[in-house]
Design a protein around this motif. Structure first.
Motif, PDB file in Angstrom:
ATOM      1  N   TRP A   1       0.851  -1.174   0.000  1.00 54.69           N
ATOM      2  CA  TRP A   1       0.000   0.000   0.000  1.00 54.69           C
ATOM      3  C   TRP A   1       0.894   1.233   0.000  1.00 54.69           C
ATOM      4  N   ARG A   2       0.477   2.268  -0.699  1.00 58.83           N
ATOM      5  CA  ARG A   2       1.239   3.507  -0.775  1.00 58.83           C
ATOM      6  C   ARG A   2       0.371   4.669  -0.300  1.00 58.83           C
ATOM      7  N   PRO A   3       0.263   4.863   0.995  1.00 55.08           N
ATOM      8  CA  PRO A   3      -0.655   5.890   1.512  1.00 55.08           C
ATOM      9  C   PRO A   3      -0.214   7.316   1.230  1.00 55.08           C
ATOM     10  N   ALA A   4       1.096   7.551   1.068  1.00 58.87           N
ATOM     11  CA  ALA A   4       1.613   8.898   0.761  1.00 58.87           C
ATOM     12  C   ALA A   4       1.084   9.949   1.730  1.00 58.87           C
ATOM     13  N   LEU A   5       1.179   9.663   3.011  1.00 60.59           N
ATOM     14  CA  LEU A   5       0.769  10.617   4.032  1.00 60.59           C
ATOM     15  C   LEU A   5       1.985  11.376   4.558  1.00 60.59           C
ATOM     16  N   ALA A   6       1.811  12.670   4.841  1.00 65.53           N
ATOM     17  CA  ALA A   6       2.910  13.486   5.355  1.00 65.53           C
ATOM     18  C   ALA A   6       2.370  14.528   6.315  1.00 65.53           C
ATOM     19  N   SER A   7       3.229  14.968   7.215  1.00 65.73           N
ATOM     20  CA  SER A   7       2.835  15.946   8.218  1.00 65.73           C
ATOM     21  C   SER A   7       3.133  17.384   7.800  1.00 65.73           C
ATOM     22  N   ALA A   8       3.591  17.580   6.558  1.00 69.66           N
ATOM     23  CA  ALA A   8       4.089  18.888   6.124  1.00 69.66           C
ATOM     24  C   ALA A   8       3.054  20.006   6.268  1.00 69.66           C
ATOM     25  N   ASP A   9       1.786  19.728   5.980  1.00 64.53           N
ATOM     26  CA  ASP A   9       0.775  20.781   5.999  1.00 64.53           C
ATOM     27  C   ASP A   9       0.283  21.124   7.403  1.00 64.53           C
ATOM     28  N   GLY A  10       0.669  20.315   8.373  1.00 65.57           N
ATOM     29  CA  GLY A  10       0.246  20.608   9.741  1.00 65.57           C
ATOM     30  C   GLY A  10      -1.186  20.244  10.050  1.00 65.57           C
ATOM     31  N   GLN A  11      -1.883  19.588   9.109  1.00 66.66           N
ATOM     32  CA  GLN A  11      -3.280  19.204   9.302  1.00 66.66           C
ATOM     33  C   GLN A  11      -3.422  17.683   9.235  1.00 66.66           C
ATOM     34  N   PRO A  12      -4.402  17.111   9.943  1.00 65.29           N
ATOM     35  CA  PRO A  12      -4.627  15.669   9.848  1.00 65.29           C
ATOM     36  C   PRO A  12      -4.957  15.250   8.418  1.00 65.29           C
ATOM     37  N   VAL A  13      -4.449  14.109   8.012  1.00 68.58           N
ATOM     38  CA  VAL A  13      -4.712  13.570   6.678  1.00 68.58           C
ATOM     39  C   VAL A  13      -5.006  12.082   6.813  1.00 68.58           C
ATOM     40  N   THR A  14      -5.723  11.541   5.844  1.00 72.55           N
ATOM     41  CA  THR A  14      -6.064  10.125   5.872  1.00 72.55           C
ATOM     42  C   THR A  14      -5.819   9.500   4.506  1.00 72.55           C
ATOM     43  N   ALA A  15      -5.699   8.185   4.519  1.00 69.60           N
ATOM     44  CA  ALA A  15      -5.562   7.423   3.278  1.00 69.60           C
ATOM     45  C   ALA A  15      -6.331   6.120   3.443  1.00 69.60           C
ATOM     46  N   THR A  16      -6.980   5.671   2.372  1.00 66.91           N
ATOM     47  CA  THR A  16      -7.693   4.396   2.411  1.00 66.91           C
ATOM     48  C   THR A  16      -6.830   3.311   1.798  1.00 66.91           C
ATOM     49  N   LEU A  17      -6.838   2.159   2.449  1.00 66.42           N
ATOM     50  CA  LEU A  17      -6.061   1.010   1.991  1.00 66.42           C
ATOM     51  C   LEU A  17      -7.024  -0.140   1.752  1.00 66.42           C
ATOM     52  N   ASP A  18      -7.215  -0.524   0.502  1.00 64.53           N
ATOM     53  CA  ASP A  18      -8.095  -1.638   0.178  1.00 64.53           C
ATOM     54  C   ASP A  18      -7.306  -2.941   0.221  1.00 64.53           C
ATOM     55  N   ALA A  19      -7.858  -3.910   0.959  1.00 67.23           N
ATOM     56  CA  ALA A  19      -7.154  -5.172   1.180  1.00 67.23           C
ATOM     57  C   ALA A  19      -7.979  -6.356   0.702  1.00 67.23           C
ATOM     58  N   VAL A  20      -7.265  -7.417   0.344  1.00 65.95           N
ATOM     59  CA  VAL A  20      -7.871  -8.701   0.000  1.00 65.95           C
ATOM     60  C   VAL A  20      -7.197  -9.761   0.872  1.00 65.95           C
ATOM     61  N   PRO A  21      -7.791 -10.932   0.979  1.00 62.88           N
ATOM     62  CA  PRO A  21      -7.151 -11.973   1.795  1.00 62.88           C
ATOM     63  C   PRO A  21      -5.779 -12.347   1.238  1.00 62.88           C
ATOM     64  N   ALA A  22      -4.816 -12.495   2.138  1.00 65.10           N
ATOM     65  CA  ALA A  22      -3.494 -12.957   1.726  1.00 65.10           C
ATOM     66  C   ALA A  22      -3.504 -14.462   1.496  1.00 65.10           C
ATOM     67  N   ARG A  23      -4.465 -15.151   2.115  1.00 61.82           N
ATOM     68  CA  ARG A  23      -4.598 -16.599   1.946  1.00 61.82           C
ATOM     69  C   ARG A  23      -5.998 -16.999   2.356  1.00 61.82           C
ATOM     70  N   CYS A  24      -6.411 -18.177   1.921  1.00 59.57           N
ATOM     71  CA  CYS A  24      -7.741 -18.663   2.265  1.00 59.57           C
ATOM     72  C   CYS A  24      -7.696 -20.035   2.926  1.00 59.57           C
ATOM     73  N   ASP A  25      -6.563 -20.369   3.495  1.00 55.89           N
ATOM     74  CA  ASP A  25      -6.423 -21.603   4.258  1.00 55.89           C
ATOM     75  C   ASP A  25      -6.985 -21.337   5.654  1.00 55.89           C
ATOM     76  N   LEU A  26      -8.179 -21.861   5.944  1.00 53.94           N
ATOM     77  CA  LEU A  26      -8.847 -21.544   7.195  1.00 53.94           C
ATOM     78  C   LEU A  26      -8.047 -21.965   8.419  1.00 53.94           C
ATOM     79  N   HIS A  27      -7.339 -23.083   8.324  1.00 49.02           N
ATOM     80  CA  HIS A  27      -6.528 -23.524   9.456  1.00 49.02           C
ATOM     81  C   HIS A  27      -5.412 -22.521   9.722  1.00 49.02           C
ATOM     82  N   ALA A  28      -4.759 -22.073   8.660  1.00 47.33           N
ATOM     83  CA  ALA A  28      -3.677 -21.100   8.826  1.00 47.33           C
ATOM     84  C   ALA A  28      -4.212 -19.778   9.364  1.00 47.33           C
ATOM     85  N   ILE A  29      -5.397 -19.387   8.915  1.00 51.60           N
ATOM     86  CA  ILE A  29      -6.004 -18.142   9.408  1.00 51.60           C
ATOM     87  C   ILE A  29      -6.289 -18.258  10.902  1.00 51.60           C
ATOM     88  N   ALA A  30      -6.807 -19.389  11.321  1.00 50.81           N
ATOM     89  CA  ALA A  30      -7.133 -19.586  12.732  1.00 50.81           C
ATOM     90  C   ALA A  30      -5.884 -19.590  13.602  1.00 50.81           C
TER      91      ALA A  30
END
Length: 314
Positions: A238-267
């Motif tokens: 993810w490349r949020p490209a957030l910086a404190s330069a402007d002195g104001q709060p900033v946000t970025a959205t990060l869209d994610a998908v499963p890294a794996r679908c092995d239920l045992h490994a997830i548990a």
């Protein structure tokens, strides 16, 4: 145990002996019966001069993934002697830490056996990159006629051989990177776990917020790495490209998908909710540190992964 090797620093104290040498050394260090049982720190500073590890006793620092968030490391004590070695307490101290890290429980390494002492690390003291940590072990003798009491204090420098995975150095680097970033910006995740429909299925949408600290250094968040549970919907990071330069709060959205679908490994996952952050402070790149997702996001993760992997929850 799932041990996480990290960093590049290494270390171990390796020595070889017979059990009788250990017994003789312990007997010679026995304090008077009326003496109280001091802590590792008080023995190191005011008691008899601590001894090196006796022949046949070696130590190695290890790390379990499940204990990383709780700042717990393990000191594996190998006892290649003919007698049991009862470790009543252990302590890791050095210039890199604001205070000594102390063991949580006593352990006994049987003759020819091993035991792991759990030690909870304290706050890092940054700017001490070249400092070596020292392990102190307080050892008791097994006695039939009285309760065990400290009879010997051993110290060992945790060099590359005693910390082959660089556990302590890596933890210190992460702590100091997080502290450097925090001096210029407060980073946080929005609560909850928003699920949105993407072109190929459900996406977990995370929102990262950066709030500048007035008068602090300039902070830039360049990237967030994937975890064992979540991967970027597009690209390797993810490349949020957030910086404190402007002195104001900033946000970025990060869209994610499963890294794996092995239920045992997830548990069985231990750290998939700790998001690896890559940032710079006043133009200086910092070590990767981890910004955990909020508790409600963690709770919602299994349901999202089940949905996105095409399985019903539960």
């Amino acid at each position: 145990m799932d041990v996480r090797p990290v960093g590049s620093a290494r270390a171990v104290g390796r020595v070889a002996v017979v059990g009788t040498a250990l017994v003789a050394l312990l007997a010679g260090c026995t304090p008077p019966a009326a003496s109280p049982s001091p802590s590792p720190t008080s023995q190191t500073t005011a008691g008899p001069t601590p001894e090196p590890l006796p022949p046949g006793v070696t130590v190695e620092v290890r790390q379990a993934r499940v204990e990383w968030a709780d700042r717990i490391v393990r000191v594996r004590v190998s006892n290649d002697t003919a007698d049991a070695l009862a470790v009543s307490s252990a302590e890791i101290a050095g210039a890199r830490w604001a205070g000594p890290a102390r063991s949580l429980d006593p352990v006994t390494a049987g003759a020819g056996g091993v035991a792991e002492v759990r030690v909870r690390l304290g706050e890092a003291r940054c700017g001490q990159a070249g400092a070596a940590d020292v392990l102190t072990l307080v050892v008791e003798a097994d006695r039939d006629d009285a309760a065990p009491r400290p009879v010997a204090v051993f110290t060992h420098v945790l060099d590359d051989a005693a910390d082959p995975g660089g556990v302590l150095t890596r933890r210190w680097q992460e702590d100091c990177a997080a502290a450097a970033v925090a001096a210029g910006a407060r980073l946080s995740w929005s609560p909850g776990l928003e699920v949105v429909e993407g072109p190929a299925g459900p996406l977990a949408r995370l929102t990262l917020r950066l709030e500048p600290v007035p008068g602090g250094p300039h902070v830039e968040v360049a990237a967030v790495d994937a975890t064992t549970l979540l991967s970027p919907a597009e690209g390797p990071q993810w490349r949020p490209a957030l910086a404190s330069a402007d002195g104001q709060p900033v946000t970025a959205t990060l869209d994610a998908v499963p890294a794996r679908c092995d239920l045992h490994a997830i548990a069985e996952d231990k750290r998939g909710w700790q998001m690896p952050v890559r940032a710079s402070v006043d133009g200086v790149a910092q070590e990767v540190f981890y910004l955990p997702l909020p508790d409600d996001s963690r709770v919602a993760l299994p349901s999202y992964l089940s949905q996105a992997c095409g399985r019903s929850a539960g």
